[in-house]
Design an enzyme around this catalytic site. Structure first.
Site, PDB file in Angstrom:
ATOM      1  N   ASP A   1       5.565  -8.350 -13.625  1.00  0.00           N
ATOM      2  CA  ASP A   1       4.630  -7.729 -12.697  1.00  0.00           C
ATOM      3  C   ASP A   1       3.871  -8.809 -11.946  1.00  0.00           C
ATOM      4  O   ASP A   1       3.665  -9.909 -12.476  1.00  0.00           O
ATOM      5  CB  ASP A   1       3.635  -6.819 -13.439  1.00  0.00           C
TER       6      ASP A   1
ATOM      7  N   ARG B   1      10.832   1.120 -22.954  1.00  0.00           N
ATOM      8  CA  ARG B   1       9.387   0.935 -22.800  1.00  0.00           C
ATOM      9  C   ARG B   1       8.668   1.481 -24.037  1.00  0.00           C
ATOM     10  O   ARG B   1       7.727   0.870 -24.535  1.00  0.00           O
ATOM     11  CB  ARG B   1       8.928   1.668 -21.546  1.00  0.00           C
TER      12      ARG B   1
ATOM     13  N   ARG C   1      11.817  -1.710  -7.756  1.00  0.00           N
ATOM     14  CA  ARG C   1      11.519  -0.911  -8.961  1.00  0.00           C
ATOM     15  C   ARG C   1      12.759  -0.222  -9.517  1.00  0.00           C
ATOM     16  O   ARG C   1      12.651   0.856 -10.114  1.00  0.00           O
ATOM     17  CB  ARG C   1      10.438   0.143  -8.682  1.00  0.00           C
TER      18      ARG C   1
ATOM     19  N   ARG D   1      10.568   4.045 -14.371  1.00  0.00           N
ATOM     20  CA  ARG D   1      10.387   5.273 -15.139  1.00  0.00           C
ATOM     21  C   ARG D   1      11.311   6.424 -14.738  1.00  0.00           C
ATOM     22  O   ARG D   1      11.418   7.399 -15.463  1.00  0.00           O
ATOM     23  CB  ARG D   1       8.921   5.730 -15.036  1.00  0.00           C
TER      24      ARG D   1
ATOM     25  N   TYR E   1      -6.524  -7.231  -6.115  1.00  0.00           N
ATOM     26  CA  TYR E   1      -6.716  -6.691  -7.475  1.00  0.00           C
ATOM     27  C   TYR E   1      -7.735  -7.519  -8.256  1.00  0.00           C
ATOM     28  O   TYR E   1      -8.548  -6.981  -8.993  1.00  0.00           O
ATOM     29  CB  TYR E   1      -5.374  -6.647  -8.222  1.00  0.00           C
TER      30      TYR E   1
END
Ligand SMILES: Cc1c2[nH]c(c1CCC(=O)O)Cc1[nH]c(c(CCC(=O)O)c1C)Cc1[nH]c(c(CCC(=O)O)c1C)Cc1[nH]c(c(C)c1CCC(=O)O)C2
Length: 342
Positions: free
Chosen positions: A73, A36, A23, A27, A150
């Site tokens: 992703d 973004r 990552r 952010r 998921y």
């Protein structure tokens, strides 16, 4: 000269381990947040090849990491198979569920995934043109079990309960999902490789919740199949496997999976990993990502500890899991300086 990460993956012990972070485009970086916002939302950013390449390059410009990881992703693959996917701000991913034989049969054929995933391959091509010569480009996919958790729950779950339940009540459908994801992942990763990825990593974030024979059947075996298929099409191509939470089951995984590197989470100590896992080949890890938030002397000490413990064999420095949005960018620099300057 061969790039440092490729040398470590080939089994070489380097005086200073090559460095990257899970990552690393994320952010915690103001420049990521700006790009973004320009893209609109996370998924739009993933499918905008120019902007996805831009955020991939940002941590390379800022820190000079030895590797960059494609910005995308693990949930783009089920989306390409026809599942509806969206992200709820502050909560995480949501998707339409796949829990029955008819829902599984209604997914798109594997050949169709590239229609959706072409922008990802384009991101890889842009990156191979724009990355510094010495920086290795890592492609990736989710492992079938983690992606299935998921797809079955329709969201992230603390204990992967819905996926375990389907595994136990309708094993045939569950296995069908795993097999489809295994085959689709092979095609997805091979397209990334043809576009220019130099290493691929298989993220099995929830491997640790599989017990006993289930771990062998649904974490080890799919990773082995994917690795074998990649290596049969691209002989010698390096693969990193990350069965997070494997604990003592990290022992022997290089051989079982056939991977060149096993990535370690922070649930094992680097000393234990040196004695029990690095004996099988290159390892990657495993500083606690919370040090990127707290910094200071603890960060320096624990960074040195990981480097020292794993210095007698092939090692790629990384965190035990992804860096979090509350991390301080200066702590990342402190970690890098500690590794490179002692
Ligand atoms: C389980 C999983 C996912 N995605 C991934 C995993 C496996 C690894 C892990 O356990 O972290 C893997 C992943 N996700 C992302 C990458 C890109 C490469 C990298 O920077 O390492 C990779 C390799 C970008 C991302 N994927 C996501 C972000 C945050 C997006 C944003 O809001 O800007 C990034 C940078 C979103 C995401 N994507 C996913 C979740 C659960 C979330 C929400 C949680 C969160 O917000 O951190 C699914």
């Amino acid at each position: 000269m061969t790039k440092t990460i490729l040398r470590a993956l080939a089994g070489e012990t380097l005086p200073t381990p090559p460095i990257w972070m899970m990552r690393q485009a994320g952010r915690y970086l103001p420049e990521y947040r700006a790009t973004r916002a320009e893209a609109g939302d996370f998924l739009s950013l993933c499918y905008n090849s120019e902007l996805a390449a831009e955020v991939t390059l940002q941590p390379i410009r800022r820190y000079g990491f030895d590797a960059s990881i494609l910005f995308a992703d693990i949930l783009l693959l089920p989306q390409a198979l026809g599942v509806d996917l969206w992200f709820v701000t502050g909560e995480g991913p949501r998707m339409t569920t796949t829990t029955t034989a008819s829902e599984l049969a209604a997914l798109k054929p594997i050949d169709a995934i590239h229609d959706t995933l072409n922008p990802v391959y384009e991101t890889v091509r842009i990156l191979r043109r724009e990355l510094p010569q010495e920086t290795t480009l890592i492609g990736f996919a989710g492992a079938p079990w983690t992606v299935a958790t998921y797809m079955i729950a329709g969201q992230g779950t603390p204990d992967q309960g819905p996926a375990h339940a389907l595994k136990n009540t309708d094993r045939e459908t569950f296995k069908g999902i795993i097999d489809l994801l295994t085959d689709a992942t092979i095609e997805y990763l091979c397209q990334q490789i043809e576009a220019g990825a130099e290493v691929v990593k298989i993220f099995d974030s929830w491997a640790g919740s599989l017990q006993g024979q289930d771990f062998e059947e649904f974490a080890v075996e799919p990773a082995r199949k994917i690795t074998a298929a990649i290596k049969s099409r691209h002989p010698g191509f390096p693969v990193i496997a990350f069965p997070r939470g494997a604990g003592e089951r990290y022992v022997g995984l290089h051989e079982k999976i056939g991977a060149d590197c096993i990535a370690l989470d922070d649930g094992v100590t680097p000393e234990w990993a040196a004695a029990n896992v690095q004996t099988g080949g290159c390892v990657q890890g495993n500083l606690k990502s919370s040090h990127m938030v707290t910094g200071g002397e603890d960060l320096v000490r624990e960074t040195r500890r990981v480097v020292d413990a794993l210095s007698k064999g092939p090692h790629i420095f990384n965190l035990g899991h992804g860096i979090t949005p509350d991390a301080d960018p200066e702590n990342v620099q402190l970690m890098i300086d500690t590794i490179r300057n002692g």
